[in-house]
Design a protein around this motif. Structure first.
Motif, PDB file in Angstrom:
ATOM      1  N   VAL A 134       1.010  -1.222  -0.156  1.00 22.54           N
ATOM      2  CA  VAL A 134       0.003  -0.117   0.129  1.00 22.54           C
ATOM      3  C   VAL A 134       0.675   1.225  -0.074  1.00 22.54           C
ATOM      4  O   VAL A 134       1.809   1.665   0.690  1.00 22.54           O
ATOM      5  N   GLU A 135       0.706   2.144  -0.850  1.00 16.73           N
ATOM      6  CA  GLU A 135       1.111   3.515  -0.838  1.00 16.73           C
ATOM      7  C   GLU A 135       0.425   4.341   0.018  1.00 16.73           C
ATOM      8  O   GLU A 135      -0.775   4.475  -0.089  1.00 16.73           O
ATOM      9  N   LEU A 136       1.107   5.147   0.892  1.00 19.47           N
ATOM     10  CA  LEU A 136       0.364   6.161   1.788  1.00 19.47           C
ATOM     11  C   LEU A 136      -0.283   7.127   0.926  1.00 19.47           C
ATOM     12  O   LEU A 136       0.279   7.831   0.165  1.00 19.47           O
ATOM     13  N   ASP A 137      -1.425   7.610   1.241  1.00 27.20           N
ATOM     14  CA  ASP A 137      -2.330   9.090   0.733  1.00 27.20           C
ATOM     15  C   ASP A 137      -1.890  10.004   1.761  1.00 27.20           C
ATOM     16  O   ASP A 137      -2.354   9.987   2.841  1.00 27.20           O
ATOM     17  N   PRO A 138      -1.029  10.885   1.382  1.00 26.00           N
ATOM     18  CA  PRO A 138      -0.710  11.953   2.424  1.00 26.00           C
ATOM     19  C   PRO A 138      -2.074  12.642   2.643  1.00 26.00           C
ATOM     20  O   PRO A 138      -2.063  13.650   3.724  1.00 26.00           O
ATOM     21  N   ASP A 139      -3.124  12.795   2.019  1.00 25.76           N
ATOM     22  CA  ASP A 139      -4.478  13.126   2.523  1.00 25.76           C
ATOM     23  C   ASP A 139      -5.402  12.459   3.358  1.00 25.76           C
ATOM     24  O   ASP A 139      -6.366  13.009   3.933  1.00 25.76           O
ATOM     25  N   ALA A 140      -4.645  11.020   3.544  1.00 25.01           N
ATOM     26  CA  ALA A 140      -5.498  10.397   4.615  1.00 25.01           C
ATOM     27  C   ALA A 140      -5.002  10.407   6.036  1.00 25.01           C
ATOM     28  O   ALA A 140      -4.348   9.561   6.468  1.00 25.01           O
ATOM     29  N   THR A 141      -4.973  11.675   6.392  1.00 18.18           N
ATOM     30  CA  THR A 141      -4.642  11.818   7.727  1.00 18.18           C
ATOM     31  C   THR A 141      -5.389  11.430   8.793  1.00 18.18           C
ATOM     32  O   THR A 141      -6.659  10.769   8.535  1.00 18.18           O
ATOM     33  N   VAL A 142      -5.147  11.424  10.154  1.00 14.73           N
ATOM     34  CA  VAL A 142      -5.895  10.963  11.049  1.00 14.73           C
ATOM     35  C   VAL A 142      -6.999  11.890  11.628  1.00 14.73           C
ATOM     36  O   VAL A 142      -7.575  11.541  12.751  1.00 14.73           O
ATOM     37  N   ASP A 143      -6.981  12.970  11.194  1.00 13.03           N
ATOM     38  CA  ASP A 143      -8.226  13.761  11.485  1.00 13.03           C
ATOM     39  C   ASP A 143      -9.553  13.205  11.238  1.00 13.03           C
ATOM     40  O   ASP A 143     -10.530  13.393  12.323  1.00 13.03           O
ATOM     41  N   VAL A 144      -9.656  12.223  10.473  1.00 15.91           N
ATOM     42  CA  VAL A 144     -11.088  11.576  10.218  1.00 15.91           C
ATOM     43  C   VAL A 144     -10.572  10.011   9.908  1.00 15.91           C
ATOM     44  O   VAL A 144      -9.824   9.662   8.901  1.00 15.91           O
ATOM     45  N   LEU A 145     -10.986   9.039  10.685  1.00 14.00           N
ATOM     46  CA  LEU A 145     -10.479   7.821  10.578  1.00 14.00           C
ATOM     47  C   LEU A 145     -11.743   7.115  10.086  1.00 14.00           C
ATOM     48  O   LEU A 145     -13.069   7.281  10.446  1.00 14.00           O
ATOM     49  N   PRO A 146     -11.439   6.211   9.202  1.00 12.85           N
ATOM     50  CA  PRO A 146     -12.608   5.397   8.532  1.00 12.85           C
ATOM     51  C   PRO A 146     -13.271   4.314   9.501  1.00 12.85           C
ATOM     52  O   PRO A 146     -12.527   4.107  10.617  1.00 12.85           O
ATOM     53  N   GLU A 147     -14.283   4.087   9.212  1.00 16.00           N
ATOM     54  CA  GLU A 147     -15.008   3.135  10.201  1.00 16.00           C
ATOM     55  C   GLU A 147     -14.265   1.715  10.111  1.00 16.00           C
ATOM     56  O   GLU A 147     -13.708   1.375   8.942  1.00 16.00           O
ATOM     57  N   ALA A 148     -14.394   0.703  11.152  1.00 17.44           N
ATOM     58  CA  ALA A 148     -13.865  -0.592  11.023  1.00 17.44           C
ATOM     59  C   ALA A 148     -14.680  -1.328  10.066  1.00 17.44           C
ATOM     60  O   ALA A 148     -16.065  -1.386  10.383  1.00 17.44           O
ATOM     61  N   PRO A 149     -13.991  -2.089   9.100  1.00 16.43           N
ATOM     62  CA  PRO A 149     -14.688  -2.591   8.016  1.00 16.43           C
ATOM     63  C   PRO A 149     -15.712  -3.744   8.825  1.00 16.43           C
ATOM     64  O   PRO A 149     -15.034  -4.613   9.602  1.00 16.43           O
ATOM     65  N   GLY A 150     -16.754  -3.875   8.154  1.00 17.81           N
ATOM     66  CA  GLY A 150     -17.399  -5.166   8.259  1.00 17.81           C
ATOM     67  C   GLY A 150     -18.153  -5.054   9.767  1.00 17.81           C
ATOM     68  O   GLY A 150     -18.714  -6.200  10.133  1.00 17.81           O
ATOM     69  N   VAL A 151     -18.279  -4.280  10.607  1.00 19.21           N
ATOM     70  CA  VAL A 151     -18.884  -4.231  11.866  1.00 19.21           C
ATOM     71  C   VAL A 151     -20.379  -3.735  11.745  1.00 19.21           C
ATOM     72  O   VAL A 151     -20.522  -2.522  11.123  1.00 19.21           O
TER      73      VAL A 151
ATOM     74  N   ASP B 192       0.843  14.730  14.288  1.00 17.87           N
ATOM     75  CA  ASP B 192       0.538  15.676  13.197  1.00 17.87           C
ATOM     76  C   ASP B 192       0.115  15.092  12.010  1.00 17.87           C
ATOM     77  O   ASP B 192      -0.060  13.743  11.919  1.00 17.87           O
ATOM     78  N   ASP B 193       0.081  15.912  10.834  1.00 16.70           N
ATOM     79  CA  ASP B 193      -0.444  15.126   9.494  1.00 16.70           C
ATOM     80  C   ASP B 193       0.727  14.366   8.991  1.00 16.70           C
ATOM     81  O   ASP B 193       0.344  14.073   7.705  1.00 16.70           O
ATOM     82  N   GLY B 194       1.754  14.249   9.472  1.00 18.58           N
ATOM     83  CA  GLY B 194       2.939  13.203   9.001  1.00 18.58           C
ATOM     84  C   GLY B 194       2.376  11.967   9.142  1.00 18.58           C
ATOM     85  O   GLY B 194       3.094  11.144   8.521  1.00 18.58           O
ATOM     86  N   TRP B 195       1.375  11.568   9.769  1.00 13.40           N
ATOM     87  CA  TRP B 195       0.825  10.059   9.897  1.00 13.40           C
ATOM     88  C   TRP B 195      -0.221  10.038   9.210  1.00 13.40           C
ATOM     89  O   TRP B 195      -1.328  10.887   9.231  1.00 13.40           O
ATOM     90  N   SER B 196      -0.405   8.782   8.322  1.00 10.35           N
ATOM     91  CA  SER B 196      -1.498   8.666   7.823  1.00 10.35           C
ATOM     92  C   SER B 196      -2.213   7.274   7.867  1.00 10.35           C
ATOM     93  O   SER B 196      -1.664   6.409   8.604  1.00 10.35           O
ATOM     94  N   VAL B 197      -3.571   6.984   7.361  1.00 10.03           N
ATOM     95  CA  VAL B 197      -4.289   5.936   7.668  1.00 10.03           C
ATOM     96  C   VAL B 197      -3.811   4.887   6.616  1.00 10.03           C
ATOM     97  O   VAL B 197      -3.989   5.332   5.362  1.00 10.03           O
ATOM     98  N   VAL B 198      -3.945   3.704   7.167  1.00  9.68           N
ATOM     99  CA  VAL B 198      -3.675   2.393   6.228  1.00  9.68           C
ATOM    100  C   VAL B 198      -4.890   1.710   6.439  1.00  9.68           C
ATOM    101  O   VAL B 198      -5.030   1.069   7.504  1.00  9.68           O
ATOM    102  N   ASP B 199      -5.934   1.680   5.279  1.00 11.70           N
ATOM    103  CA  ASP B 199      -7.150   1.225   5.708  1.00 11.70           C
ATOM    104  C   ASP B 199      -7.467  -0.069   4.831  1.00 11.70           C
ATOM    105  O   ASP B 199      -8.307  -0.620   4.731  1.00 11.70           O
ATOM    106  N   GLU B 200      -6.556   0.043   3.899  1.00  9.65           N
ATOM    107  CA  GLU B 200      -6.475  -1.339   2.840  1.00  9.65           C
ATOM    108  C   GLU B 200      -6.349  -2.654   3.595  1.00  9.65           C
ATOM    109  O   GLU B 200      -7.231  -3.578   3.128  1.00  9.65           O
ATOM    110  N   SER B 201      -5.826  -2.679   4.659  1.00  9.71           N
ATOM    111  CA  SER B 201      -5.369  -3.681   5.472  1.00  9.71           C
ATOM    112  C   SER B 201      -6.006  -3.537   7.005  1.00  9.71           C
ATOM    113  O   SER B 201      -5.480  -4.087   7.961  1.00  9.71           O
ATOM    114  N   GLY B 202      -6.952  -2.477   7.120  1.00  6.03           N
ATOM    115  CA  GLY B 202      -7.317  -2.297   8.481  1.00  6.03           C
ATOM    116  C   GLY B 202      -7.043  -0.964   8.965  1.00  6.03           C
ATOM    117  O   GLY B 202      -6.256  -0.331   8.320  1.00  6.03           O
TER     118      GLY B 202
END
Length: 756
Positions: free
Chosen positions: A295-312, A348-358
């Motif tokens: 997975v390549e990180l998306d710089p716009d996928a910051t931790v400001d908004v986290l995706p929902e846990a898949p499948g719940v 800070d915004d240097g951290w990104s969300v990896v949601d393809e694998s969770g």
């Protein structure tokens, strides 16, 4: 007399290149380079490095032998070495193969990225691809130029020993690399020979004692000093810190078998029982090892908004947990978080969300060390009725989490036998967990090594199921693989156990150490999402809702025969006990990793400090010993040795005494620096020191030409002159004379006396 003085300045050899010194400088460098053989596969990298170094030093020496200036010689060495290195690494992009172009520079940058990936992702010894070869050649080129600069321009061949000393210390930073003692000893002995040849001294009993001491010090630095012992998996250092790399499952066994544990983080949680902290999900399974999703990180996928846990499902009961984490010495591109996180504050915004694998969090350019942040998470806590209600739900497309090929028949048959009575896939997963925890399995970090397996691949899984003894990597890998054969999507999580509780009431917090490094499987069920299981016997705790329901699903979620590839017993993976060394190929992840380049900073600094002290103390000690012997010498060479010491002191202090000067002319120049003569400003005690200088010159003339032994006090007179020269020099020159005595490496004294 002028010719005699010229020969004295060069230790009796003609001016220009001193080929024995050049050869020894080269030998010390390339023999120390051979000590890195435990880091790289093959020997081609060594021959390439040795060749580049030979070209640099040889071309420079040739120009000096033709009476070229040292700076011109160094420049020729630079050009020749660069052309040679270009020919090795350019890959056809250079003009005539040796003249770099813009394409060559781009290739070098690409090879540098490739080398970073190989080193950070691999386990020593790493294969020498084009990137690693280019890195070795480039490093040797730079070091060779610095060595030539010191040896030829600075006339300090002995100072070049600093570079081999650093090279000898490198394997001690990597626990999977062994210290090659024969090369360590050979390097030290060659360096001592270099000191003797460059200074023109004969071997003495004291020198032999120094040789033994130097070898002992080399052993201390390379074997006993705790340099960090950083492994490619987690970089667990010998009591100094912890770092995770790109694929934090490689060599986890080595990390768990480290020495005393080190505290890496603390946290406070609203969950009184503590919480698992996940770093990364391992999704891709090649049959040889588990690795993170590509997975390549998306710089716009910051931790400001986290995706929902898949499948719940929205109706599934969930707990609300708040965790405040304080990172200590953990250095990782992954953020340890309770799962599934719903809000993260404090980073800070240097951290990104990896949601393809969770929902995990990663950075390509930042590290966790020193962070303080708060995580709100909502783990599922379903009732039995809620679990039953999800049994007939149609699963999502989970093909990446079902991929597994070449599973040995014994593994497939074992999974089917353990779950034969399970009413549904959820019950099958619970049955697998209970079988591992309640059966005949034992936890051991040593048994895998004794039995010859220490990985996470299919061969390690098969051996583990037969031996029934291993650690968390084996338990998690085996359950995840067996679940996939049953058509249950699975992955392996890497992170930390809940740690140890300290304090009470409001002061209660949990401390997580390197011993809490852990892996566990997560299995996917539509409606519940990714459910963590704990098959490792004796560690952690299974969640309370993981109980068999005994309920047949109203609609089968999937047909296991269709959901997963058909296992093939005829083609089992044959990776051997080193299966964990297989690594993914993902440049995007390499940029954010520490890998095996991570080092234990305090231990590394201690080692470098030891090397620095040796580099500073040894030359000054050798020089002080020579001065003491000269000034205590007895006839018939007492005056000659005293005069040598005066001239060498002047050379150490960078005083301009002409090479062709007679003793009388040299004395006039020295008198100016003593505060009198040649218009110099008189200083306190200058008359006494000038008189002492005159007596030393008179004693030298009498001893050399009249054949009469010098008086016994000539040594005291020379001492008075030496002290006066130092006192009249600037602090900077005195420091240079003490720490880097130029005369020690290129003798300026008179011809060798009959007794030293």
């Amino acid at each position: 007399m002028a010719e005699s003085r010229r020969s004295r300045r060069t230790g009796g050899e003609p001016e220009g290149a001193r080929w024995p010194v050049v050869a020894l400088v080269w030998l010390v460098l390339v023999v120390s380079l051979a000590s890195l053989s435990s880091l790289f596969l093959g020997v081609g990298w060594w021959f390439a490095g040795a060749g580049v170094s030979a070209v640099v030093l040889g071309a420079s020496g040739l120009v000096r032998s033709l009476r070229g200036s040292p700076w011109l010689a160094w420049l020729v060495g630079l050009l020749a070495g660069t052309a040679t290195a270009t020919a090795i690494v350019s890959g056809g992009t250079a003009v005539l193969g040796v003249v770099p172009t813009a394409a060559t520079l781009q290739r070098v940058r690409d090879l540098s990225d490739q080398a970073a990936l190989t080193i950070s992702d691999g386990t020593a010894p790493v294969p020498v691809d084009d990137g690693v070869l280019a890195t070795v050649v480039g490093a040797v080129l730079v070091v060779s130029l610095l060595v030539d600069l010191l040896a030829s321009v600075g006339r300090l061949p002995g100072a070049t020993g600093l570079f081999p000393a650093v090279v000898l210390a490198v394997p001690a930073f990597v626990p999977t690399a062994e210290t090659r003692w024969p090369w360590v000893v050979a390097t030290v002995l060659l360096y001592l020979l270099l000191l003797m040849v460059s200074s023109g001294r004969r071997p003495t009993p004291a020198g032999a004692v120094g040789a033994v001491a130097a070898v002992a010090v080399a052993g201390l630095v390379t074997s006993l000093v705790p340099l960090g012992g950083v492994s490619p998996l987690t970089g667990v250092a010998s009591g100094t810190g912890l770092a995770t790399g790109v694929n934090p499952i490689i060599d986890l066994g080595d990390d768990l078998r480290r020495g005393a544990p080190v505290s890496v983080l603390t946290y406070r949680s609203s969950d009184e029982q503590g919480t698992y902290l996940k770093l990364v999900d391992l999704v891709d399974f090649s049959g040889r090892s588990w690795s993170p999703a590509d997975v390549e990180l998306d710089p716009d996928a910051t931790v400001d908004v986290l995706p929902e846990a898949p499948g719940v499902d929205a109706d599934t009961t969930r707990r609300a947990v708040e965790t405040r984490v304080t990172i200590g010495v953990l250095r990782s591109p992954y953020l340890p978080v309770p799962v599934p996180p719903t809000e993260i504050t404090g980073i800070d915004d240097g951290w990104s969300v990896v949601d393809e694998s969770g929902v995990t969090v990663r950075s390509d350019d930042e590290s966790t060390q020193g962070l303080e942040y708060t995580v709100r998470s909502r783990p599922v806590d379903p009732t039995e009725e809620e679990v039953v209600a999800t049994l007939g739900d149609a699963p999502a497309d989970m093909a990446p989490y079902l991929a597994v090929e070449g599973v040995p028949a014994t593994v497939t048959e074992q999974a089917a036998a353990v779950t034969a009575d399970a009413a549904n896939p959820f019950d099958a997963a619970v049955a697998l967990q209970d079988w591992f925890r309640d059966g005949d399995f034992t936890y051991s970090e040593e048994t895998p090594v004794d039995q010859g397996y220490d990985g996470s691949g299919l061969d390690a899984v098969e051996t583990f199921l037969r031996v029934r003894s291993g650690y968390c990597v084996h338990f998690a890998s085996a359950m995840a693989v067996m679940a996939r054969t049953l058509g249950i999507p699975s992955r392996v999580a890497v992170g930390f156990l809940p740690g140890e509780s300290t304090g009470f009431a409001d002061d209660q917090e949990r401390t997580v150490s390197s011993d809490d490094l852990h892996t566990w499987p997560e299995l996917y069920f539509q409606g519940l999402g990714w459910v963590p299981f704990e098959p490792t016997v004796g560690l952690g705790r299974p969640q309370s809702f993981l109980q068999e329901t005994g309920v047949e699903p109203t609609a089968a979620p999937s047909d296991p025969a269709e959901a997963s590839p058909t296992p093939t017993a005829e083609a089992p993976a044959t990776t051997g006990p080193d299966a964990a060394s297989a690594t993914p190929s993902d440049p995007a992840r390499a940029a954010g990793s520490s890998g095996n380049a991570a080092v234990a900073v305090p231990g590394g600094l201690a080692a470098l400090l030891v090397l620095l002290v040796l580099a500073l103390v040894v030359p000054s000690g050798l020089r002080a010993g020579r001065r003491r012997r000269r000034l205590a010498a007895e006839p018939p060479d007492a005056a000659l040795l005293a005069w040598q010491e005066v001239l060498d002191t002047a050379d150490d202090l960078r005083l301009d005494v002409p090479r062709s000067a007679t003793p009388g002319a040299a004395a006039e120049v020295l008198a100016a620096h003593l505060g009198g003569g040649l218009g110099g400003r008189r200083r306190h005690g200058s008359e006494e020191s000038r008189a002492a200088l005159d007596r030393v010159v008179t004693a030298l003339t009498t001893e050399r030409f009249a054949g009469r032994p010098a008086e016994a006090d000539v040594g005291r007179d020379a001492r008075r002159v030496v002290d006066a020269l130092r006192a009249s020099s600037t602090p900077r020159r005195r420091a240079a004379a003490l720490l880097a005595p130029r005369s020690l490496w290129a003798s300026t004294g008179a011809r060798r006396p009959r007794r030293a």
